[in-house]
Design a protein around this motif. Structure first.
Motif, mmCIF file in Angstrom:
data_model
loop_
_atom_site.group_PDB
_atom_site.id
_atom_site.type_symbol
_atom_site.label_atom_id
_atom_site.label_comp_id
_atom_site.label_asym_id
_atom_site.label_seq_id
_atom_site.Cartn_x
_atom_site.Cartn_y
_atom_site.Cartn_z
ATOM 1 N N UNK A 127 0.429 -1.468 0.384
ATOM 2 C CA UNK A 127 -0.277 -0.006 0.060
ATOM 3 C C UNK A 127 0.697 1.451 0.080
ATOM 4 N N UNK A 128 0.490 2.796 -0.226
ATOM 5 C CA UNK A 128 0.946 3.491 -0.114
ATOM 6 C C UNK A 128 0.696 4.465 0.723
ATOM 7 N N UNK A 129 1.407 4.703 2.478
ATOM 8 C CA UNK A 129 1.443 5.178 2.993
ATOM 9 C C UNK A 129 1.754 6.599 2.879
ATOM 10 N N UNK A 130 2.199 7.156 3.821
ATOM 11 C CA UNK A 130 2.315 8.809 3.824
ATOM 12 C C UNK A 130 3.681 8.832 3.638
ATOM 13 N N UNK A 131 4.311 7.759 3.794
ATOM 14 C CA UNK A 131 6.148 8.562 3.440
ATOM 15 C C UNK A 131 6.446 8.507 2.528
ATOM 16 N N UNK A 133 3.213 8.455 0.046
ATOM 17 C CA UNK A 133 3.272 9.554 -1.290
ATOM 18 C C UNK A 133 4.406 10.894 -0.916
ATOM 19 N N UNK A 134 4.721 10.851 0.264
ATOM 20 C CA UNK A 134 6.205 11.997 -0.690
ATOM 21 C C UNK A 134 7.193 11.791 -0.717
ATOM 22 N N UNK A 135 7.368 10.695 -0.685
ATOM 23 C CA UNK A 135 8.850 10.146 -1.286
ATOM 24 C C UNK A 135 8.297 10.500 -3.719
ATOM 25 N N UNK A 136 6.566 9.923 -3.592
ATOM 26 C CA UNK A 136 6.676 10.213 -4.700
ATOM 27 C C UNK A 136 6.805 11.461 -5.133
ATOM 28 N N UNK A 137 5.695 12.567 -4.346
ATOM 29 C CA UNK A 137 6.165 14.146 -4.205
ATOM 30 C C UNK A 137 7.581 14.374 -5.416
ATOM 31 N N UNK A 138 8.577 13.546 -4.003
ATOM 32 C CA UNK A 138 10.144 14.194 -4.867
ATOM 33 C C UNK A 138 10.072 13.740 -5.800
ATOM 34 N N UNK A 139 9.821 12.166 -6.019
ATOM 35 C CA UNK A 139 10.432 11.474 -7.703
ATOM 36 C C UNK A 139 9.608 12.880 -8.788
ATOM 37 N N UNK A 140 8.368 12.973 -8.465
ATOM 38 C CA UNK A 140 7.341 13.851 -9.530
ATOM 39 C C UNK A 140 8.182 15.395 -9.805
#
Length: 183
Positions: A127-131, A133-140
């Protein structure tokens, strides 16, 4: 090319550390039951292996991001270092040329390692947890910065592209550091 070989040897060494197992004398405290959890223990161990590989790839991506980002401060302080330490001028210029030559390749490697880290950690967690989602934002943000960098590679004279590229990468690194601290 010599520096690239040294970098590859260092990364190979870092990846090989993953497979070295440390054994302690007091590891014998676990009891194994006849009808116990041998199968689930093996699955848990495999899950931990994927998590450990994901973490290793994440730290490797951070190192690659740092290596790609070194070009900025080194170019900023180049004149002062050369005037202060004239005997190290040739070494400093060769480091600057190396970073300038391989900046794009190291940046692509950092982006690919970051994506692999995210995919492995998502597959491990399920599952995609809060950390995450934050990592995904950094990669985007880093993907957008990479696109700006590709445009900058074609149009080197446009200063606003360089500024945008630098700001996006800086925000991406700040968010990535926040991702690391909450993980």
């Amino acid at each position: 090319m010599r520096y690239l070989k040294i970098l590859c040897i260092a990364l190979t060494f870092i990846f090989s550390i993953q497979y070295v197992t440390t054994v302690f004398a007091d590891d014998d405290f676990e009891e194994h039951y006849e009808y116990g959890d041998e199968h689930s223990d093996k699955e848990d161990h495999e899950d931990e292996r994927y998590e450990d590989i994901g973490k290793l790839i994440g730290w490797s991506s951070l190192l690659a991001i740092g290596a790609a980002g070194l070009i900025f401060p080194i170019r900023r302080i180049m004149k002062s270092v050369i005037t202060t330490f004239p005997q190290s001028k040739q070494l400093y210029i060769s480091i600057t040329k190396f970073l300038g030559k391989y900046h794009i390749l190291i940046g692509i490697a950092a982006l690919m390692l970051s994506i692999c880290h995210g995919v492995l950690m998502y597959l491990n967690e399920g599952e995609l947890e809060s950390e995450g989602i934050i990592g995904l934002a950094a990669v985007i943000l880093m993907i957008i910065a990479a696109i700006m960098g590709a445009v900058l590679f074609k149009n080197k004279k446009v200063k606003s592209l360089r500024t945008t590229h630098t700001i996006l990468v800086t925000f991406g690194v700040v968010i990535a550091l926040f991702h690391i601290f909450i993980s």
